[in-house]
Design an enzyme around this catalytic site. Structure first.
Site, mmCIF file in Angstrom:
data_model
loop_
_atom_site.group_PDB
_atom_site.id
_atom_site.type_symbol
_atom_site.label_atom_id
_atom_site.label_comp_id
_atom_site.label_asym_id
_atom_site.label_seq_id
_atom_site.Cartn_x
_atom_site.Cartn_y
_atom_site.Cartn_z
ATOM 1 N N LYS A 126 0.867 -1.195 0.000
ATOM 2 C CA LYS A 126 0.000 0.000 0.000
ATOM 3 C C LYS A 126 0.890 1.226 0.000
ATOM 4 C CE LYS A 126 -4.401 0.999 0.154
ATOM 5 N NZ LYS A 126 -5.562 0.191 -0.266
ATOM 6 N N GLY A 165 -5.433 2.653 -7.367
ATOM 7 C CA GLY A 165 -6.070 3.769 -6.655
ATOM 8 C C GLY A 165 -6.553 3.396 -5.270
ATOM 9 N N ASP A 166 -6.879 4.401 -4.508
ATOM 10 C CA ASP A 166 -7.548 4.273 -3.209
ATOM 11 C C ASP A 166 -8.160 5.665 -2.979
ATOM 12 O OD1 ASP A 166 -7.760 2.288 -0.766
ATOM 13 O OD2 ASP A 166 -7.337 4.214 0.151
HETATM 14 P P1 NDP Z 1 -12.734 8.126 -2.847
HETATM 15 O O1 NDP Z 1 -11.647 9.098 -2.654
HETATM 16 O O2 NDP Z 1 -13.301 7.932 -4.200
HETATM 17 O O3 NDP Z 1 -13.949 8.451 -1.877
HETATM 18 C C1 NDP Z 1 -13.764 8.535 -0.498
HETATM 19 C C2 NDP Z 1 -15.078 8.906 0.147
HETATM 20 O O4 NDP Z 1 -14.953 8.750 1.551
HETATM 21 C C3 NDP Z 1 -15.474 10.356 -0.089
HETATM 22 O O5 NDP Z 1 -16.865 10.459 -0.109
HETATM 23 C C4 NDP Z 1 -14.854 11.045 1.128
HETATM 24 O O6 NDP Z 1 -15.482 12.283 1.460
HETATM 25 C C5 NDP Z 1 -15.095 10.027 2.202
HETATM 26 N N1 NDP Z 1 -14.061 10.166 3.236
HETATM 27 C C6 NDP Z 1 -12.721 10.029 3.073
HETATM 28 N N2 NDP Z 1 -12.080 10.256 4.223
HETATM 29 C C7 NDP Z 1 -13.023 10.556 5.114
HETATM 30 C C8 NDP Z 1 -12.982 10.904 6.477
HETATM 31 N N3 NDP Z 1 -11.824 10.967 7.146
HETATM 32 N N4 NDP Z 1 -14.173 11.135 7.086
HETATM 33 C C9 NDP Z 1 -15.343 11.053 6.395
HETATM 34 N N5 NDP Z 1 -15.443 10.733 5.098
HETATM 35 C C10 NDP Z 1 -14.304 10.498 4.477
HETATM 36 O O7 NDP Z 1 -12.167 6.746 -2.271
HETATM 37 P P2 NDP Z 1 -12.674 5.262 -2.535
HETATM 38 O O8 NDP Z 1 -14.134 5.244 -2.754
HETATM 39 O O9 NDP Z 1 -11.780 4.657 -3.535
HETATM 40 O O10 NDP Z 1 -12.330 4.561 -1.134
HETATM 41 C C11 NDP Z 1 -13.259 4.475 -0.075
HETATM 42 C C12 NDP Z 1 -12.859 3.356 0.874
HETATM 43 O O11 NDP Z 1 -12.827 2.114 0.170
HETATM 44 C C13 NDP Z 1 -11.481 3.504 1.520
HETATM 45 O O12 NDP Z 1 -11.521 2.935 2.814
HETATM 46 C C14 NDP Z 1 -10.605 2.627 0.622
HETATM 47 O O13 NDP Z 1 -9.442 2.196 1.307
HETATM 48 C C15 NDP Z 1 -11.566 1.488 0.342
HETATM 49 N N6 NDP Z 1 -11.272 0.672 -0.824
HETATM 50 C C16 NDP Z 1 -11.142 1.237 -2.064
HETATM 51 C C17 NDP Z 1 -10.926 0.442 -3.166
HETATM 52 C C18 NDP Z 1 -10.870 1.001 -4.533
HETATM 53 O O14 NDP Z 1 -10.793 0.220 -5.481
HETATM 54 N N7 NDP Z 1 -10.938 2.310 -4.733
HETATM 55 C C19 NDP Z 1 -10.762 -1.010 -3.026
HETATM 56 C C20 NDP Z 1 -11.005 -1.514 -1.692
HETATM 57 C C21 NDP Z 1 -11.232 -0.681 -0.642
HETATM 58 P P3 NDP Z 1 -14.742 13.660 1.126
HETATM 59 O O15 NDP Z 1 -14.807 13.782 -0.374
HETATM 60 O O16 NDP Z 1 -15.516 14.688 1.845
HETATM 61 O O17 NDP Z 1 -13.333 13.517 1.633
HETATM 62 O O1 2IT Z 2 -7.916 -1.425 -0.721
HETATM 63 C C1 2IT Z 2 -7.856 -1.903 -1.864
HETATM 64 O O2 2IT Z 2 -8.017 -3.113 -2.057
HETATM 65 C C2 2IT Z 2 -7.594 -1.001 -2.989
HETATM 66 N N1 2IT Z 2 -7.506 0.198 -2.787
HETATM 67 C C3 2IT Z 2 -7.430 -1.547 -4.377
HETATM 68 C C4 2IT Z 2 -6.056 -2.080 -4.579
HETATM 69 C C5 2IT Z 2 -5.717 -2.481 -5.992
HETATM 70 O O3 2IT Z 2 -4.552 -2.792 -6.191
HETATM 71 O O4 2IT Z 2 -6.590 -2.514 -6.864
#
Ligand code: NDP
Ligand code: 2IT
Length: 445
Positions: A126, A165-166
């Site tokens: 990560k 991404g994340d």
């Molecule tokens: P994005 O950046 O697209 O969206 C994040 C969302 O979460 C936004 O709505 C943001 O609001 C909110 N958020 C972030 N930080 C906070 C905080 N501290 N308090 C409240 N709201 C918060 O990210 P993703 O959708 O990609 O990721 C969301 C979650 O999913 C994370 O935990 C990530 O690790 C997990 N994840 C993502 C994957 C992926 O493929 N993208 C895969 C597996 C897990 P705001 O815009 O106001 O900050």
């Molecule tokens: O938390 C997760 O699994 C991710 N942000 C996606 C990782 C990836 O390599 O697609």
């Protein structure tokens, strides 16, 4: 508790005392492994638990970039290459002001077990930076990504470490990062990053995969009760990549999502949220969700409030770590919620998990329920390796199958080790066993 687990906890706690989220993540896994340690003497003999709690490599670097006013801004970049027993390090990059080594380490640790659960050939890692993309121009984001990659490129590669991404990193950032990697290495090495746009090497369904996967996982959990999404009221936290596509899939399966959120507050629409509007606001215009009311005046904006007090049948935490605490969990249970499927990483606090466990909810932990994103990343790597592009239906069917298999593994291992129905234990044990086997096979490395 097995004395070996007790001993390792003492060592790992002392070594990482300043990293609370990492302590939270690793302890949950170790505490699930008691019966496994008793059954397999190799775990003690080869000191597998302590080895798994220590990243193979960690990189911290300075990132200097220029903002639109020509000022030189300093950020800190990170990459944790946690475990390569099952394949190249694989895991996302997070750009958010709260990012530090402890956060990256907890995410990397979770990733190792999640990636193992997918059954695919990917190790765990990560990374990220304490850069805040909010309010930055495209040109600033590009310069930041270029500066970040100017250091990271030395450590990554299609067979070494494959970021994606994340939070704060989507297709735009992956494009800028790839462009700089290509410039620095003079290689069109598609497999070095996943989450690319579909026009130049990305996989269909990658963008949707985490949200869709969390809903497919929930569908499997509901099926164990001969139930389904039809007519279910749901809430989803966040409104980013994962949240948006969880909402879309729930609607496709006949459920109704009435609330979602961002870090400023939540919206409630009793008629069900309109996906197209949310998609326009978040993915295209990059605005706050309060803008939803401009086209849906009947909805309610609840400033500073989370979604957990909205009565629902199923809840999908899809924002960030520790966003759902014991009190939130108790509210969900009181209001009749029967299912939690975590799109985010470690969104529920240990107190919250205890409440769900006591109440006997269907609780799908992130490392199982959100594995769809990284699974389709691995499918993207497969396509890149063969210079092929697979059809949407083909990738979606493979994602569906991975989620079904993970669900099955969780239940199988939970049952085998006397924790029937406990998806947390099942996921941790199933994830652990595959990594452990590979580490033993590779010897002392
Ligand atoms: P994005 O950046 O697209 O969206 C994040 C969302 O979460 C936004 O709505 C943001 O609001 C909110 N958020 C972030 N930080 C906070 C905080 N501290 N308090 C409240 N709201 C918060 O990210 P993703 O959708 O990609 O990721 C969301 C979650 O999913 C994370 O935990 C990530 O690790 C997990 N994840 C993502 C994957 C992926 O493929 N993208 C895969 C597996 C897990 P705001 O815009 O106001 O900050
Ligand atoms: O938390 C997760 O699994 C991710 N942000 C996606 C990782 C990836 O390599 O697609």
């Amino acid at each position: 508790m097995h004395p070996y687990i007790e001993k390792v906890i003492k060592i790992v706690d002392a070594r990482n005392h300043s990293e609370p989220t990492f302590l939270q993540a690793y302890k949950e896994v170790l505490l699930s492994l008691d019966s496994v340690v008793y059954e397999y003497p190799e775990v003690v003999e080869f000191n597998l638990l302590e080895r798994m709690c220590e990243p193979e490599r960690q990189i911290i670097f300075r990132v200097v970039w220029q903002d639109d006013e020509g000022r030189e801004i300093v950020n800190r970049g990170f990459r944790t290459e946690f475990n390569s027993a099952l394949g190249p390090y694989k895991g996302g990059l997070r750009f958010h002001p709260t990012v530090n080594m402890g956060i990256v380490k907890f995410l990397g640790f979770e990733q190792v077990f999640k990636n193992s659960l997918t059954g695919l050939q990917i190790g765990g890692g990560k990374g990220g930076a304490d850069f805040d993309p909010k309010g930055k121009s495209d040109a600033e984001v590009m310069r930041f990504c270029q500066a970040f990659m100017s250091e990271l490129f030395r450590y990554i590669g299609a067979h070494t470490d494959v970021p994606a991404g994340d939070i704060g990193v989507g297709a735009r950032e992956i494009g800028f990062l790839f462009g700089q990697y290509k410039r620095l290495t003079n290689r069109y090495e598609l497999g070095v990053l996943t989450g690319k746009s579909v026009g130049w090497g990305g996989s269909l369904v990658r963008k949707e995969a985490t949200g869709y996967g969390a809903v497919y996982f929930a569908e499997e959990m509901l099926a164990t009760k001969e139930d389904g999404f039809e007519g279910k009221t749901c809430v989803v936290s966040g409104s980013g990549n994962v949240a948006l596509y969880a909402i879309k899939k729930i609607h496709e399966l006949g459920g109704k999502v009435v609330a979602c959120s961002d870090s400023g507050g939540s919206i409630y629409d009793k008629n069900g949220l309109d996906f197209e509007t949310l998609h326009q606001i978040k993915e295209i215009d990059r605005k706050r969700i309060s803008a939803y009311l401009e086209t849906h005046p009947g909805a309610e904006y609840r400033e500073g409030k989370k979604v957990w007090d909205v009565p629902c049948d199923a809840a999908f935490p899809c924002a960030t770590q520790n966003e759902l605490n014991g009190e939130d969990a108790a509210t969900l249970v009181k209001n009749g919620c029967i299912l939690i499927s975590e799109g985010a990483n470690m969104p529920t606090t240990p107190e919250g998990i205890e409440v769900f466990k006591e109440a006997g909810l269907l609780y799908g932990p992130g490392k199982a329920a959100n594995a769809g994103g990284v699974a389709v990343s691995a499918l993207e790597m497969q396509q890149n390796a063969s210079w092929e592009t697979w059809a949407y239906e083909e990738v979606d069917a493979k994602l569906r199958k991975v989620m079904k298999d993970i669900h099955h593994s969780c239940l199988h291992y939970a049952d085998k080790y006397g924790e029937t129905g406990n998806y947390v234990c099942g996921a941790n044990i199933a994830g652990f066993l595959r990594v452990a086997d590979a580490m033993v096979a590779h010897g002392l490395v």
